[in-house]
Design a protein around this motif. Structure first.
Motif, PDB file in Angstrom:
ATOM      1  N   GLN A  50       0.844  -1.198   0.000  1.00 46.20           N
ATOM      2  CA  GLN A  50       0.000   0.000   0.000  1.00 46.20           C
ATOM      3  C   GLN A  50       0.882   1.252   0.000  1.00 46.20           C
ATOM      4  O   GLN A  50       0.623   2.223  -0.718  1.00 46.20           O
ATOM      5  N   GLY A  51       1.934   1.206   0.796  1.00 42.94           N
ATOM      6  CA  GLY A  51       2.835   2.350   0.897  1.00 42.94           C
ATOM      7  C   GLY A  51       3.504   2.683  -0.424  1.00 42.94           C
ATOM      8  O   GLY A  51       3.558   3.854  -0.830  1.00 42.94           O
ATOM      9  N   ILE A  52       4.034   1.669  -1.111  1.00 41.41           N
ATOM     10  CA  ILE A  52       4.690   1.909  -2.405  1.00 41.41           C
ATOM     11  C   ILE A  52       3.683   2.454  -3.411  1.00 41.41           C
ATOM     12  O   ILE A  52       3.975   3.393  -4.165  1.00 41.41           O
ATOM     13  N   GLN A  53       2.474   1.893  -3.406  1.00 40.32           N
ATOM     14  CA  GLN A  53       1.442   2.361  -4.326  1.00 40.32           C
ATOM     15  C   GLN A  53       1.100   3.833  -4.070  1.00 40.32           C
ATOM     16  O   GLN A  53       0.895   4.612  -5.004  1.00 40.32           O
ATOM     17  N   GLU A  54       1.073   4.233  -2.815  1.00 39.93           N
ATOM     18  CA  GLU A  54       0.745   5.625  -2.471  1.00 39.93           C
ATOM     19  C   GLU A  54       1.886   6.585  -2.777  1.00 39.93           C
ATOM     20  O   GLU A  54       1.654   7.752  -3.136  1.00 39.93           O
ATOM     21  N   LEU A  55       3.123   6.117  -2.666  1.00 42.44           N
ATOM     22  CA  LEU A  55       4.282   6.983  -2.878  1.00 42.44           C
ATOM     23  C   LEU A  55       4.684   7.103  -4.343  1.00 42.44           C
ATOM     24  O   LEU A  55       5.300   8.104  -4.742  1.00 42.44           O
ATOM     25  N   MET A  56       4.362   6.098  -5.160  1.00 43.01           N
ATOM     26  CA  MET A  56       4.833   6.073  -6.546  1.00 43.01           C
ATOM     27  C   MET A  56       4.399   7.275  -7.401  1.00 43.01           C
ATOM     28  O   MET A  56       5.175   7.707  -8.265  1.00 43.01           O
ATOM     29  N   PRO A  57       3.205   7.846  -7.229  1.00 40.87           N
ATOM     30  CA  PRO A  57       2.851   9.003  -8.074  1.00 40.87           C
ATOM     31  C   PRO A  57       3.806  10.188  -7.924  1.00 40.87           C
ATOM     32  O   PRO A  57       3.842  11.067  -8.792  1.00 40.87           O
ATOM     33  N   TYR A  58       4.575  10.215  -6.855  1.00 39.27           N
ATOM     34  CA  TYR A  58       5.493  11.332  -6.581  1.00 39.27           C
ATOM     35  C   TYR A  58       6.951  10.906  -6.690  1.00 39.27           C
ATOM     36  O   TYR A  58       7.861  11.680  -6.386  1.00 39.27           O
ATOM     37  N   ALA A  59       7.184   9.668  -7.173  1.00 42.38           N
ATOM     38  CA  ALA A  59       8.532   9.094  -7.170  1.00 42.38           C
ATOM     39  C   ALA A  59       9.409   9.642  -8.281  1.00 42.38           C
ATOM     40  O   ALA A  59       8.996   9.723  -9.442  1.00 42.38           O
ATOM     41  N   LYS A  60      10.633   9.990  -7.905  1.00 40.22           N
ATOM     42  CA  LYS A  60      11.661  10.380  -8.864  1.00 40.22           C
ATOM     43  C   LYS A  60      12.821   9.375  -8.834  1.00 40.22           C
ATOM     44  O   LYS A  60      13.818   9.544  -9.549  1.00 40.22           O
ATOM     45  N   ALA A  61      12.686   8.358  -8.014  1.00 41.30           N
ATOM     46  CA  ALA A  61      13.628   7.242  -7.915  1.00 41.30           C
ATOM     47  C   ALA A  61      12.925   6.133  -7.150  1.00 41.30           C
ATOM     48  O   ALA A  61      11.898   6.382  -6.490  1.00 41.30           O
ATOM     49  N   VAL A  62      13.470   4.915  -7.217  1.00 33.96           N
ATOM     50  CA  VAL A  62      12.899   3.772  -6.508  1.00 33.96           C
ATOM     51  C   VAL A  62      14.041   2.953  -5.912  1.00 33.96           C
ATOM     52  O   VAL A  62      15.065   2.733  -6.567  1.00 33.96           O
ATOM     53  N   SER A  63      13.866   2.508  -4.672  1.00 30.79           N
ATOM     54  CA  SER A  63      14.882   1.693  -4.005  1.00 30.79           C
ATOM     55  C   SER A  63      14.351   0.286  -3.764  1.00 30.79           C
ATOM     56  O   SER A  63      13.406   0.090  -2.995  1.00 30.79           O
ATOM     57  N   ALA A  64      14.973  -0.685  -4.433  1.00 27.89           N
ATOM     58  CA  ALA A  64      14.606  -2.089  -4.246  1.00 27.89           C
ATOM     59  C   ALA A  64      15.409  -2.653  -3.078  1.00 27.89           C
ATOM     60  O   ALA A  64      16.465  -3.268  -3.253  1.00 27.89           O
ATOM     61  N   LYS A  65      14.917  -2.433  -1.879  1.00 29.17           N
ATOM     62  CA  LYS A  65      15.588  -2.896  -0.665  1.00 29.17           C
ATOM     63  C   LYS A  65      15.473  -4.420  -0.523  1.00 29.17           C
ATOM     64  O   LYS A  65      14.413  -4.995  -0.777  1.00 29.17           O
ATOM     65  N   SER A  66      16.561  -5.057  -0.133  1.00 27.63           N
ATOM     66  CA  SER A  66      16.544  -6.500   0.097  1.00 27.63           C
ATOM     67  C   SER A  66      17.293  -6.833   1.379  1.00 27.63           C
ATOM     68  O   SER A  66      18.205  -6.106   1.795  1.00 27.63           O
TER      69      SER A  66
END
Length: 331
Positions: A255-271
């Protein structure tokens, strides 16, 4: 304190059939639909992968690796983009204290290394420069001004963004007001340098996606956005800290990623950890990448390994392989 667009050489891989919804052909329409499918693959957005320097923080902090080896290691592992972490240079003799001279050394050396290895500078992640959400106005202003030199450095390096934290007040309404003010001040300065200011979900209220989105909306500047991180959604810890104790309240990461993505200028694939099939045990990467692609995001996806079970090099490559797998790509 824990931290927070890669493929072999300069290869930028096409978007996956499984993630981006290209469908199989019916036999009677095979010739026609094969042409359409090829065209769809040809014109689809490109998936680009970068390396977050925090992925090698143990090599640097515990094993004594020169942080300026970042570009060479990223090139060796098949990345094309670089995401720097300022705190990993804090103890370097030539950058200790981050004076004007030291900042120039950081910029010149980093630019030379990235150019030498043919990599793109993307982000500087800023830590330890004060709380942009501090309740006290003067403390907040000082923190904002401490960030200016990193905005300047990012501009000189050719980065598109600086990543900041929203730490400070732990009173919700006060945090929101202070965050809006701190981000507005910094973003107004950064826009004069053509730099974005992006906020990571990085503990406390910043990991409550709805609250962070509210702040970004109130700032309402085109160069102010988010850096959604797949794994940083702990809102509350046992000892009230941001990072140092067990998490007792977590925001739903999907839910958090879905809510933040409209404003995203980068993405972090944390593992962190992987099972025997190479899947991340805390995060469904296929589901996450579907959310990312559905948001229309076409920038770099940053690999950030932060686990304890695998060594850093092994964990970085495992994360890379997983991203390629879930997007239908080959090594």
């Amino acid at each position: 304190m824990k931290r927070r667009d890669f493929v072999q050489g300069t290869l930028q891989v096409g978007v996956a059939i499984s993630v981006f919804g290209i469908h199989s052909c019916k036999p009677k329409q095979k010739e026609k639909e094969e042409v359409v499918t090829k065209e769809e693959v040809k014109t689809a957005p490109m998936l680009k992968l970068s390396l977050a320097q925090w992925s090698i923080h143990r090599m640097i902090k515990e094993e004594g690796m020169d942080p300026y080896m970042f570009a060479s290691k990223a090139k060796e592992w098949g990345f094309t983009g670089l995401e720097y972490v300022n705190q990993l240079y804090e103890n370097e003799p030539n950058t200790k204290g981050f004076s004007e001279e030291a900042m120039q050394h950081f910029v010149q050396r980093s630019k030379a290394e990235s150019k030498k290895h043919g990599l793109e500078n993307l982000i500087i992640m800023i830590d330890h420069e004060g709380d942009l959400s501090a309740a006290d106005e003067m403390e907040r202003k000082a923190a904002v001004e401490n960030h200016f030199k990193w905005v300047d450095a990012a501009a000189e390096l050719g980065c598109h963004s600086v990543r900041v934290n929203l730490m400070g007040s732990k009173v919700a309404e006060e945090w929101t007001t202070a965050s809006v003010d701190g981000l507005t001040q910094l973003s107004n300065y950064a826009k004069t340098k053509n730099i974005n200011v992006i906020v990571e979900n990085h503990g406390g209220f910043s990991s409550h996606a709805q609250m962070l989105v509210d702040v970004i909306k109130q700032v309402d500047l085109p160069n102010c956005g988010t850096l959604p991180d797949f794994g940083n959604f702990c809102v509350k810890r046992e000892d009230g800290s941001y990072f140092s104790s067990a998490c007792i309240e977590e925001y739903d990461r999907y839910q958090g990623i879905q809510e933040l993505m409209p404003y995203a200028k980068a993405v972090s694939a944390k593992s962190h950890d992987f099972d025997q099939e190479g899947n991340e045990t805390n995060t469904d990467y296929a589901r996450m990448m579907k959310i990312v692609s559905d948001a229309g995001y076409t920038g770099y996806v940053g690999v950030e390994y932060e686990g304890d079970e695998l060594g850093e090099a092994e964990g970085i490559l495992a994360t890379k392989e997983l991203l390629l797998k879930v997007t239908g790509q080959s090594m």
